[in-house]
Design a protein around this motif. Structure first.
Motif, PDB file in Angstrom:
ATOM      1  N   GLY B  52       0.816  -1.220   0.000  1.00 17.83           N
ATOM      2  CA  GLY B  52       0.000   0.000   0.000  1.00 17.83           C
ATOM      3  C   GLY B  52       0.843   1.261   0.000  1.00 17.83           C
ATOM      4  N   ASP B  53       2.125   1.133   0.369  1.00 15.55           N
ATOM      5  CA  ASP B  53       2.977   2.329   0.392  1.00 15.55           C
ATOM      6  C   ASP B  53       3.164   2.918  -1.009  1.00 15.55           C
ATOM      7  OD1 ASP B  53       3.393   2.171   3.090  1.00 15.55           O
ATOM      8  OD2 ASP B  53       5.478   1.458   2.972  1.00 15.55           O
ATOM      9  N   LYS B  54       3.185   4.260  -1.055  1.00 15.24           N
ATOM     10  CA  LYS B  54       3.545   4.960  -2.289  1.00 15.24           C
ATOM     11  C   LYS B  54       5.060   5.197  -2.243  1.00 15.24           C
ATOM     12  CE  LYS B  54      -0.347   5.667  -4.434  1.00 15.24           C
ATOM     13  NZ  LYS B  54      -0.518   4.957  -5.751  1.00 15.24           N
ATOM     14  N   VAL B  55       5.754   4.782  -3.307  1.00 12.85           N
ATOM     15  CA  VAL B  55       7.215   4.960  -3.333  1.00 12.85           C
ATOM     16  C   VAL B  55       7.664   5.531  -4.681  1.00 12.85           C
ATOM     17  CG1 VAL B  55       7.772   3.142  -1.651  1.00 12.85           C
ATOM     18  CG2 VAL B  55       7.510   2.555  -4.082  1.00 12.85           C
ATOM     19  N   HIS B  56       8.809   6.201  -4.657  1.00 21.06           N
ATOM     20  CA  HIS B  56       9.540   6.488  -5.888  1.00 21.06           C
ATOM     21  C   HIS B  56      10.396   5.257  -6.163  1.00 21.06           C
ATOM     22  CE1 HIS B  56       9.166  11.032  -5.953  1.00 21.06           C
ATOM     23  NE2 HIS B  56       8.855  10.803  -4.704  1.00 21.06           N
ATOM     24  N   LEU B  57      10.511   4.838  -7.400  1.00 19.61           N
ATOM     25  CA  LEU B  57      11.465   3.789  -7.780  1.00 19.61           C
ATOM     26  C   LEU B  57      12.531   4.474  -8.638  1.00 19.61           C
ATOM     27  CD1 LEU B  57       9.109   0.762  -8.534  1.00 19.61           C
ATOM     28  CD2 LEU B  57      10.424   1.238  -6.453  1.00 19.61           C
ATOM     29  N   LEU B  58      13.746   4.557  -8.062  1.00 20.75           N
ATOM     30  CA  LEU B  58      14.852   5.253  -8.728  1.00 20.75           C
ATOM     31  C   LEU B  58      15.726   4.229  -9.448  1.00 20.75           C
ATOM     32  CD1 LEU B  58      15.924   7.594  -5.748  1.00 20.75           C
ATOM     33  CD2 LEU B  58      14.142   7.992  -7.478  1.00 20.75           C
ATOM     34  N   ILE B  59      16.006   4.466 -10.719  1.00 22.96           N
ATOM     35  CA  ILE B  59      16.798   3.518 -11.520  1.00 22.96           C
ATOM     36  C   ILE B  59      17.765   4.304 -12.396  1.00 22.96           C
ATOM     37  CG2 ILE B  59      16.745   1.610 -13.163  1.00 22.96           C
ATOM     38  CD1 ILE B  59      13.656   1.472 -12.595  1.00 22.96           C
ATOM     39  N   LYS B  60      19.076   4.075 -12.201  1.00 26.64           N
ATOM     40  CA  LYS B  60      20.055   4.747 -13.077  1.00 26.64           C
ATOM     41  C   LYS B  60      19.891   4.214 -14.506  1.00 26.64           C
ATOM     42  CE  LYS B  60      23.886   6.534 -12.149  1.00 26.64           C
ATOM     43  NZ  LYS B  60      25.246   7.007 -11.868  1.00 26.64           N
ATOM     44  N   ALA B  61      20.006   5.124 -15.479  1.00 27.09           N
ATOM     45  CA  ALA B  61      19.818   4.724 -16.889  1.00 27.09           C
ATOM     46  C   ALA B  61      20.823   3.658 -17.311  1.00 27.09           C
ATOM     47  CB  ALA B  61      19.950   5.961 -17.781  1.00 27.09           C
ATOM     48  N   ILE B  62      22.005   3.660 -16.656  1.00 32.52           N
ATOM     49  CA  ILE B  62      23.045   2.668 -17.013  1.00 32.52           C
ATOM     50  C   ILE B  62      22.597   1.243 -16.697  1.00 32.52           C
ATOM     51  CG2 ILE B  62      24.279   2.665 -14.776  1.00 32.52           C
ATOM     52  CD1 ILE B  62      26.069   3.041 -18.121  1.00 32.52           C
ATOM     53  N   HIS B  63      21.601   1.115 -15.804  1.00 30.54           N
ATOM     54  CA  HIS B  63      21.149  -0.220 -15.395  1.00 30.54           C
ATOM     55  C   HIS B  63      19.934  -0.706 -16.187  1.00 30.54           C
ATOM     56  CE1 HIS B  63      24.095  -0.288 -12.272  1.00 30.54           C
ATOM     57  NE2 HIS B  63      23.543   0.643 -11.542  1.00 30.54           N
ATOM     58  N   VAL B  64      19.508   0.067 -17.189  1.00 30.52           N
ATOM     59  CA  VAL B  64      18.358  -0.323 -18.016  1.00 30.52           C
ATOM     60  C   VAL B  64      18.894  -0.893 -19.338  1.00 30.52           C
ATOM     61  CG1 VAL B  64      16.290   0.496 -19.217  1.00 30.52           C
ATOM     62  CG2 VAL B  64      16.916   1.480 -16.980  1.00 30.52           C
ATOM     63  N   ILE B  65      18.646  -2.176 -19.584  1.00 29.34           N
ATOM     64  CA  ILE B  65      19.227  -2.880 -20.735  1.00 29.34           C
ATOM     65  C   ILE B  65      18.166  -3.099 -21.814  1.00 29.34           C
ATOM     66  CG2 ILE B  65      20.342  -5.020 -21.504  1.00 29.34           C
ATOM     67  CD1 ILE B  65      21.308  -5.402 -18.610  1.00 29.34           C
ATOM     68  N   PRO B  66      18.285  -2.437 -22.945  1.00 22.25           N
ATOM     69  CA  PRO B  66      17.335  -2.714 -24.033  1.00 22.25           C
ATOM     70  C   PRO B  66      17.681  -4.036 -24.724  1.00 22.25           C
ATOM     71  CG  PRO B  66      18.727  -0.796 -24.557  1.00 22.25           C
ATOM     72  CD  PRO B  66      19.259  -1.393 -23.314  1.00 22.25           C
ATOM     73  N   ALA B  67      16.637  -4.774 -25.097  1.00 19.35           N
ATOM     74  CA  ALA B  67      16.836  -5.998 -25.895  1.00 19.35           C
ATOM     75  C   ALA B  67      15.832  -5.944 -27.037  1.00 19.35           C
ATOM     76  CB  ALA B  67      16.618  -7.242 -25.044  1.00 19.35           C
ATOM     77  N   LYS B  68      16.250  -6.375 -28.217  1.00 22.16           N
ATOM     78  CA  LYS B  68      15.415  -6.194 -29.420  1.00 22.16           C
ATOM     79  C   LYS B  68      15.390  -7.504 -30.219  1.00 22.16           C
ATOM     80  CE  LYS B  68      15.542  -3.212 -33.532  1.00 22.16           C
ATOM     81  NZ  LYS B  68      16.294  -2.126 -34.194  1.00 22.16           N
ATOM     82  N   ASP B  69      14.202  -7.899 -30.667  1.00 18.77           N
ATOM     83  CA  ASP B  69      14.085  -9.126 -31.475  1.00 18.77           C
ATOM     84  C   ASP B  69      14.862  -8.993 -32.785  1.00 18.77           C
ATOM     85  OD1 ASP B  69      12.524 -10.874 -29.937  1.00 18.77           O
ATOM     86  OD2 ASP B  69      10.826  -9.497 -30.193  1.00 18.77           O
TER      87      ASP B  69
END
Lengths: 69, 69, 69, 69, 69, 69
Positions: B52-69
Motif C-alpha cells: 500500500g505504500d507509495k514509493v519512488h522507484l529510482l533507476i540509473k539509466a546505465i542499469h536499463v538494458i534494451p533488448a530487441k528481437d
C-alpha cells in the motif's frame, strides 16, 4: 529532493518478502511513464536502435531503489 | 528467451542521442506493469516498507538494458 | 595493484553479518577522503550541480567492493 | 526522504567535468562516516573478513548517486 | 590482494578507445575459466536453471573492472 | 534476440545454490572469448592501459545475467 538518476517512477508496493540479508518487494507502477537507458554507442549500432522500435527493457531488481517520503 | 532479471518491460524508443563512447535512449513504457526491487532487509525496516505504500522507484539509466528481437 | 575504479577508500571493518548466499559488512572510513560520481550530463543539468554544492552521495551496499591485502 | 540504500554520505562538490552523454563530478566527504557492503558469503569467507580488518572499499563512480535538496 | 568479487578473470588488452569522460577497452580472456552469477531465487525457478544447462551470460561492460599490477 | 550489453558469453551451469531471496550459480565458459570494459578515461590513464597489457577483469556475480532459450 532531486536525484542524479534519469528514472524516477511512482509506484505502489504490493508485497514484501523478507530474507536474512536481502529482501524483495513487488510494486505496480502508477502510470506507464518514461524510461531512459544509457549503453555503449557500439551496442546502439549493433541493435540498430531508432525511434519507433519496440524493445524489452531489462532491469535487475537489485538496481531498483525505492525511496519513501 | 528467458532472462535472469526480474524486470522485463515492453517499451517504444522515442529518441536516441549518440555520444563518443556512450549513448542515451529515451523510451515510453507500453503499459504501467510491475517492478521488483531487491534491497537489504535493514533498508526495508528503515523505510518501513509495506503493501500500500507509495514509493519512488529510482533507476540509473546505465542499469536499463534494451533488448530487441 | 591499481583498479579501474575512481573510488578506493581505506576503512576498518566493524561488523560482519552472514546470510545464506549474501553477507553484509559494516565499516568506518579511516578518513573523510574524496568520492567521484559519474552520471548523465542531463542529470548534472537537472540538479544544477556546481562546485560548492552540498549533496547526499547515495551508494547501494551491493556496489561497495572490499579488497584486502 | 528515505532511500533504499545503505550508504548516504554528505559531501561537497569540488569539480564538475561535462561530457557529451556522461559527466563526472569530484566531491569531498564532509565527515569520515560509515559504509556498508553486501557481497556473497563465499567472498566473506575467502577474504576471511572480520571486525578490525583494514580494507580498501572500491566503488565505481557510476554507482555513486548524488542527490540535492 | 584479494577482492570481494566472485569473478577474477585474467585477460589481455587488445584495444583502447578513449572518450571525453568514459573509455572502452576490448580484451581477450587468457583461458575459458569459471563465472559465478547471483540472481533472485525467483529467477532461478523461472529459468529452471540446473547443472548442465547451456546459458548466455550477459554482462554490461560498465560492470567489468580491470585491475593491473 | 540482441541485447544492449557488450558481453554475451556462452557457458554451462555447473552448480546452483538456492537461498531465501538470492541464489548463486556457478558456470564454466564454453570458450575463452572476448570481454569489453567501460571505465572512466581518468582510470584508463591512471592504469596506463594499452594493448598487450595483462589485466585482471573483476566482475561482481550480481552483475552476471544468465539468459536461457
Amino acid at each position: 529532493m532531486r536525484y542524479g538518476v534519469r528514472n524516477d517512477l511512482m509506484a505502489t508496493v504490493q508485497a514484501v518478502k523478507k530474507g536474512d540479508i536481502m529482501s524483495q518487494i513487488e510494486c505496480t507502477l502508477d502510470a506507464a511513464g518514461k524510461l531512459s537507458s544509457v549503453l555503449t554507442t557500439d551496442s546502439v549500432a549493433e541493435l540498430d536502435l531508432k525511434p519507433g522500435d519496440k524493445v524489452h527493457l531489462l532491469i535487475k531488481a537489485i538496481h531498483v531503489i525505492p525511496a519513501k517520503d
